[in-house]
Design a protein around this motif. Structure first.
Motif, PDB file in Angstrom:
ATOM      1  N   UNK A   9       0.927  -1.359   0.012  1.00 10.28           N
ATOM      2  CA  UNK A   9       0.126  -0.062   0.050  1.00 10.28           C
ATOM      3  C   UNK A   9       0.907   1.197   0.011  1.00 10.28           C
ATOM      4  N   UNK A  10       0.366   2.258  -0.845  1.00  7.23           N
ATOM      5  CA  UNK A  10       1.233   3.757  -0.777  1.00  7.23           C
ATOM      6  C   UNK A  10       1.354   4.111   0.692  1.00  7.23           C
ATOM      7  N   UNK A  11       2.303   4.860   0.786  1.00  5.92           N
ATOM      8  CA  UNK A  11       2.920   5.354   2.340  1.00  5.92           C
ATOM      9  C   UNK A  11       3.010   6.803   2.426  1.00  5.92           C
ATOM     10  N   UNK A  12       2.670   7.359   1.051  1.00  5.88           N
ATOM     11  CA  UNK A  12       2.913   9.123   0.911  1.00  5.88           C
ATOM     12  C   UNK A  12       2.052   9.797   1.996  1.00  5.88           C
ATOM     13  N   UNK A  13       1.022   9.339   2.348  1.00  7.92           N
ATOM     14  CA  UNK A  13       0.106  10.222   3.130  1.00  7.92           C
ATOM     15  C   UNK A  13      -0.330   9.383   4.339  1.00  7.92           C
ATOM     16  N   UNK A  14       0.636   8.382   4.953  1.00  4.21           N
ATOM     17  CA  UNK A  14       0.015   7.747   5.974  1.00  4.21           C
ATOM     18  C   UNK A  14       1.355   7.482   6.879  1.00  4.21           C
ATOM     19  N   UNK A  15       1.141   6.965   8.135  1.00  5.15           N
ATOM     20  CA  UNK A  15       2.273   6.742   8.998  1.00  5.15           C
ATOM     21  C   UNK A  15       3.051   5.374   8.616  1.00  5.15           C
TER      22      UNK A  15
ATOM     23  N   UNK B 156       7.533   0.053   6.154  1.00  3.04           N
ATOM     24  CA  UNK B 156       6.356  -0.706   6.643  1.00  3.04           C
ATOM     25  C   UNK B 156       5.561   0.132   7.164  1.00  3.04           C
ATOM     26  N   UNK B 157       4.139   0.109   6.767  1.00  2.31           N
ATOM     27  CA  UNK B 157       3.022   0.805   7.252  1.00  2.31           C
ATOM     28  C   UNK B 157       2.763   0.517   8.813  1.00  2.31           C
ATOM     29  N   UNK B 158       1.924   1.389   9.631  1.00  2.00           N
ATOM     30  CA  UNK B 158       1.946   0.889  10.783  1.00  2.00           C
ATOM     31  C   UNK B 158       1.029  -0.127  11.177  1.00  2.00           C
ATOM     32  N   UNK B 159       0.148  -0.516  10.251  1.00  2.00           N
ATOM     33  CA  UNK B 159      -0.847  -1.659  10.375  1.00  2.00           C
ATOM     34  C   UNK B 159       0.386  -2.911  10.372  1.00  2.00           C
ATOM     35  N   UNK B 160       1.015  -3.038   9.306  1.00  2.00           N
ATOM     36  CA  UNK B 160       1.826  -4.292   9.351  1.00  2.00           C
ATOM     37  C   UNK B 160       2.718  -4.250  10.161  1.00  2.00           C
ATOM     38  N   UNK B 161       3.324  -3.144  10.708  1.00  2.00           N
ATOM     39  CA  UNK B 161       4.457  -3.137  11.673  1.00  2.00           C
ATOM     40  C   UNK B 161       3.718  -3.811  13.032  1.00  2.00           C
TER      41      UNK B 161
ATOM     42  N   UNK C 296       1.308  -8.504  25.348  1.00  2.00           N
ATOM     43  CA  UNK C 296       0.584  -7.810  24.223  1.00  2.00           C
ATOM     44  C   UNK C 296       1.574  -6.924  23.450  1.00  2.00           C
ATOM     45  N   UNK C 297       1.296  -6.879  22.132  1.00  2.00           N
ATOM     46  CA  UNK C 297       2.230  -5.878  21.371  1.00  2.00           C
ATOM     47  C   UNK C 297       2.385  -4.456  21.818  1.00  2.00           C
ATOM     48  N   UNK C 298       3.413  -3.728  21.468  1.00  2.00           N
ATOM     49  CA  UNK C 298       3.517  -2.286  21.450  1.00  2.00           C
ATOM     50  C   UNK C 298       2.915  -1.815  20.135  1.00  2.00           C
ATOM     51  N   UNK C 299       1.871  -1.040  20.203  1.00  2.00           N
ATOM     52  CA  UNK C 299       1.508  -0.218  19.147  1.00  2.00           C
ATOM     53  C   UNK C 299       2.278   0.846  18.722  1.00  2.00           C
ATOM     54  N   UNK C 300       2.434   1.216  17.574  1.00  2.00           N
ATOM     55  CA  UNK C 300       3.524   2.263  17.205  1.00  2.00           C
ATOM     56  C   UNK C 300       3.011   3.458  17.870  1.00  2.00           C
ATOM     57  N   UNK C 301       4.232   4.162  18.551  1.00  2.00           N
ATOM     58  CA  UNK C 301       3.803   5.423  19.080  1.00  2.00           C
ATOM     59  C   UNK C 301       3.504   5.148  20.701  1.00  2.00           C
ATOM     60  N   UNK C 302       3.353   4.084  20.896  1.00  2.00           N
ATOM     61  CA  UNK C 302       3.063   3.590  22.522  1.00  2.00           C
ATOM     62  C   UNK C 302       4.487   3.972  23.300  1.00  2.00           C
TER      63      UNK C 302
END
Length: 283
Positions: A74-80, A89-94, A107-113
């Motif tokens: 998926x394109x990343x230009x306008x997303x985290x 890697x997009x946030x969702x896949x990470x 539990x996993x650490x979500x991005x930015x946590x």
């Protein structure tokens, strides 16, 4: 006189009726401008033309459609997104594939946590808790003991040794003497109150003394000079019955001959070599 109209600064082709771009006040045809000033795409290697969006990341340039997640495309230009080992890697896949897990809850650490790290392990801030009271420690002070971490209040109240001198908790390092714990500053000489934490000391009747006080108070006194016989530095003493002498003081009163290892006679509460003693007795 006819005019050719505006020309490309690069190839000098006529720009009459054509699209052109300005750079440093000079006019360029599209081909020359792209050749001189447009960046190659870091993914496909092709020039990012004037009709494309140039996505920049750390001095690297990409076509908008080439700047994609390495997992889902998926394109990343306008997303985290994040950069993992040189791949985007997009946030969702990470979160799904790479996010580390909390050692406490799993539990996993979500991005930015926000996460806490201790002893090579990672925790959610709320999961990094005191083993005694169960409250979150966060960024407050704590102590590790018996395999767990304890907040400062619980450690001082329930776990920390108490100084036998001042009765206050020993928070960091202390001194142990005869199974009793002391703050370093509280472990003092029973004679002069000097701190013994980093000094040589000895004991008398289970009390600690600095070497000077122990010598002054408890060492045997030389029968001749009345100064303490310490034995420090390899010094020796001469003993006779309940009396003691420094080696240098154990001499004949009359001729000053050293009496160590020699026969001697006690007369008039003093020491004499055999010859001088005989002379005194004859007289």
């Amino acid at each position: 006189m006819s005019s050719r109209g505006p020309q490309c600064f690069g190839c000098e082709v006529s720009l009459a009726g054509k699209q052109y771009l300005l750079q440093d006040s000079n006019k360029y045809c599209v081909n020359c401008f792209e050749s001189y000033y447009c960046n190659p795409c870091n993914t496909c290697g092709k020039v990012i033309g004037t009709d494309c969006r140039d996505v920049t990341y750390k001095d690297q340039h990409y076509h908008e459609l080439c700047f994609t997640c390495s997992v889902c495309d998926n394109p990343l230009a306008d997303t985290s997104f994040t950069n993992r080992d040189g791949k985007f890697v997009c946030v969702s896949c990470y979160d799904d594939k790479f996010a580390p897990k909390c050692h406490e809850c799993g539990k996993k650490f979500k991005a930015g946590t926000r996460r806490m790290e201790y002893g090579g392990l990672q925790y959610h801030e709320a999961c990094f808790r005191c083993a005694t009271c169960g409250r979150s420690i966060g960024t407050k002070s704590f102590v590790k003991r018996d395999g767990g971490v304890h907040c400062e209040n619980c450690f001082e109240s329930n776990i920390a040794s108490k100084c036998v001198k001042c009765s206050k908790p020993i928070k960091t390092s202390g001194v142990t003497y005869r199974d009793d714990a002391y703050h370093g500053k509280c472990f003092i000489c029973a004679g002069c109150d000097v701190c013994l934490a980093n000094e040589k000391f000895t004991s008398h009747d289970d009390q600690p003394f600095c070497l000077k006080c122990h010598v002054d108070k408890f060492s045997k006194k030389c029968y001749k000079c009345q100064k303490p016989i310490t034995g420090l530095g390899g010094g020796k003493m001469i003993s006779f019955e309940d009396l003691g002498w420094h080696v240098d003081c154990f001499t004949c009163r009359t001729c000053s001959t050293a009496l160590e290892g020699q026969g001697f006679v006690m007369l008039e509460d003093d020491t004499f070599c055999a010859g001088c003693a005989d002379a005194i007795e004859v007289n």
